[in-house]
Design a protein around this motif. Structure first.
Motif, PDB file in Angstrom:
ATOM      1  N   LEU A 182      33.810  31.762  42.863  1.00  0.00           N
ATOM      2  CA  LEU A 182      34.057  33.127  42.375  1.00  0.00           C
ATOM      3  C   LEU A 182      35.452  33.251  41.788  1.00  0.00           C
ATOM      4  O   LEU A 182      35.633  33.885  40.734  1.00  0.00           O
ATOM      5  N   ILE A 183      36.434  32.620  42.431  1.00  0.00           N
ATOM      6  CA  ILE A 183      37.804  32.666  41.896  1.00  0.00           C
ATOM      7  C   ILE A 183      37.861  31.961  40.546  1.00  0.00           C
ATOM      8  O   ILE A 183      38.479  32.448  39.594  1.00  0.00           O
ATOM      9  N   SER A 186      36.673  34.026  37.791  1.00  0.00           N
ATOM     10  CA  SER A 186      37.380  35.299  37.628  1.00  0.00           C
ATOM     11  C   SER A 186      38.737  35.149  36.964  1.00  0.00           C
ATOM     12  O   SER A 186      39.363  36.163  36.625  1.00  0.00           O
ATOM     13  N   VAL A 187      39.218  33.914  36.786  1.00  0.00           N
ATOM     14  CA  VAL A 187      40.536  33.701  36.177  1.00  0.00           C
ATOM     15  C   VAL A 187      40.373  32.997  34.840  1.00  0.00           C
ATOM     16  O   VAL A 187      39.280  32.534  34.504  1.00  0.00           O
ATOM     17  N   ARG A 188      41.460  32.868  34.121  1.00  0.00           N
ATOM     18  CA  ARG A 188      41.379  32.342  32.758  1.00  0.00           C
ATOM     19  C   ARG A 188      41.760  30.878  32.631  1.00  0.00           C
ATOM     20  O   ARG A 188      41.421  30.235  31.634  1.00  0.00           O
ATOM     21  N   ALA A 276      29.225  35.269  43.002  1.00  0.00           N
ATOM     22  CA  ALA A 276      29.545  34.238  42.022  1.00  0.00           C
ATOM     23  C   ALA A 276      28.454  34.117  40.961  1.00  0.00           C
ATOM     24  O   ALA A 276      28.753  34.001  39.761  1.00  0.00           O
ATOM     25  N   LYS A 279      28.716  37.031  38.686  1.00  0.00           N
ATOM     26  CA  LYS A 279      29.846  36.860  37.785  1.00  0.00           C
ATOM     27  C   LYS A 279      29.530  35.831  36.702  1.00  0.00           C
ATOM     28  O   LYS A 279      29.914  36.001  35.537  1.00  0.00           O
ATOM     29  N   TYR A 280      28.831  34.775  37.070  1.00  0.00           N
ATOM     30  CA  TYR A 280      28.467  33.724  36.122  1.00  0.00           C
ATOM     31  C   TYR A 280      27.596  34.267  35.000  1.00  0.00           C
ATOM     32  O   TYR A 280      27.740  33.880  33.840  1.00  0.00           O
ATOM     33  N   ALA A 283      30.021  36.219  32.725  1.00  0.00           N
ATOM     34  CA  ALA A 283      31.326  35.640  32.361  1.00  0.00           C
ATOM     35  C   ALA A 283      31.325  35.131  30.934  1.00  0.00           C
ATOM     36  O   ALA A 283      30.317  34.688  30.394  1.00  0.00           O
TER      37      ALA A 283
END
Length: 285
Positions: A182-183, A186-188, A276, A279-280, A283
């Protein structure tokens, strides 16, 4: 005259579960091959836990008291459950960094364009990380034996209980890789994923019973440590390994650490896998 017509049987499409398993195994294989081609990933992952074992055993071991005993060998046997648990949870950072790297390179977008199960990319990645974690734990166990760690040092145990302890460790490690996933989504950048995957792990692992007896902590901090999922797994391993560190706490996780460890790990997997995968789906690289 009769004619015989040969027909090629048409394979029935597999159900969603079997397709998800197949796709996950393909992704896991891809990640394992990638890890084998970059051996420094595995080597560096082994160095840190070995350093912790040596440092805590020989630098701090003589000043730590466990159950009223200041014997370094007693602390060494107490310590190893915490080191094992810390090692499997630190796989979170590499998992998050790997997924963030795939996102940064656009690989995740290519996976999303393929006709494959939505959660297979993440599941395959976490399976591959689990294999690497298992290898790390195996090497760490050998090092622990070399510095004097012994199962059954504080009572009787058997091979099944020892294997169950390692199973709980790997389950906790697998649960935490979903937090890393998940992290990573969530970051670039991979650098941000590494920092984000580690910064919260230090309070989780140190505000626990991994390295010290929680009875020596202030009351409010002791309660946090005793209900920490990390503490439950460390305590469960001490019970199954028959190592020193029996808890006198009345907190439910400390009285039933094996069940608490299973429950915590299962909840973490359910919650963070759901988040996750969601989010996927949304994303973008």
């Amino acid at each position: 005259m009769s004619a015989v017509t040969d027909r090629t049987p048409t394979a029935l499409p597999g159900n969603a579960l079997s397709q998800s398993v197949r796709d996950s195994l393909v992704v896991a294989k891809r990640n394992l091959i990638r890890m084998s081609r970059i051996p420094e990933m595995v080597i560096f992952g082994l160095i840190q836990p070995i350093m912790f074992v040596v440092l805590f055993s020989y630098v701090f071991g003589g000043s730590m008291r466990v159950g009223g005993s200041a014997d370094p060998s007693v602390y060494r046997n107490f310590l190893m459950a915490g080191i094992f648990a810390q090692t499997v949870t630190f796989a979170t950072a590499s998992s998050g960094a790997g997924i963030a790297d795939d996102m940064h390179k656009g690989l995740i977008d290519r996976f999303r364009s393929l006709p494959m199960a939505r959660g297979a990319v993440l599941t395959g990645r976490t399976f591959a990380d689990l294999v690497q974690t298992a290898l790390t734990v195996l090497v760490l166990a050998v090092v622990a034996l070399l510095v004097g760690w012994r199962v059954g040092s504080n009572g009787d145990t058997n091979a099944l209980r020892v294997l169950a302890a390692f199973g709980l460790l790997l389950l906790l490690g697998y649960a935490f890789t979903w937090i890393g996933a998940l992290i990573g989504l969530s970051v670039r950048t991979p650098e941000a994923a590494t920092s984000g995957g580690l910064i919260w792990l230090f309070p989780v692992t140190f505000i626990s019973n991994a390295f010290v007896d929680t009875s020596n902590m202030t009351p409010w901090l002791r309660h946090i440590a005793e209900w920490n999922p990390f503490s439950a797994t460390a305590q469960a391993c001490r019970v199954l390994f028959a190592n020193p560190g029996a808890s006198t706490s009345s907190a439910w996780p400390m009285q039933h650490p094996v069940w608490a460890s299973l429950l915590y790990s299962a909840l973490i997997i359910v919650i963070f896998r759901t988040l996750a995968v969601r989010k996927y789906r949304s994303a973008t690289a």
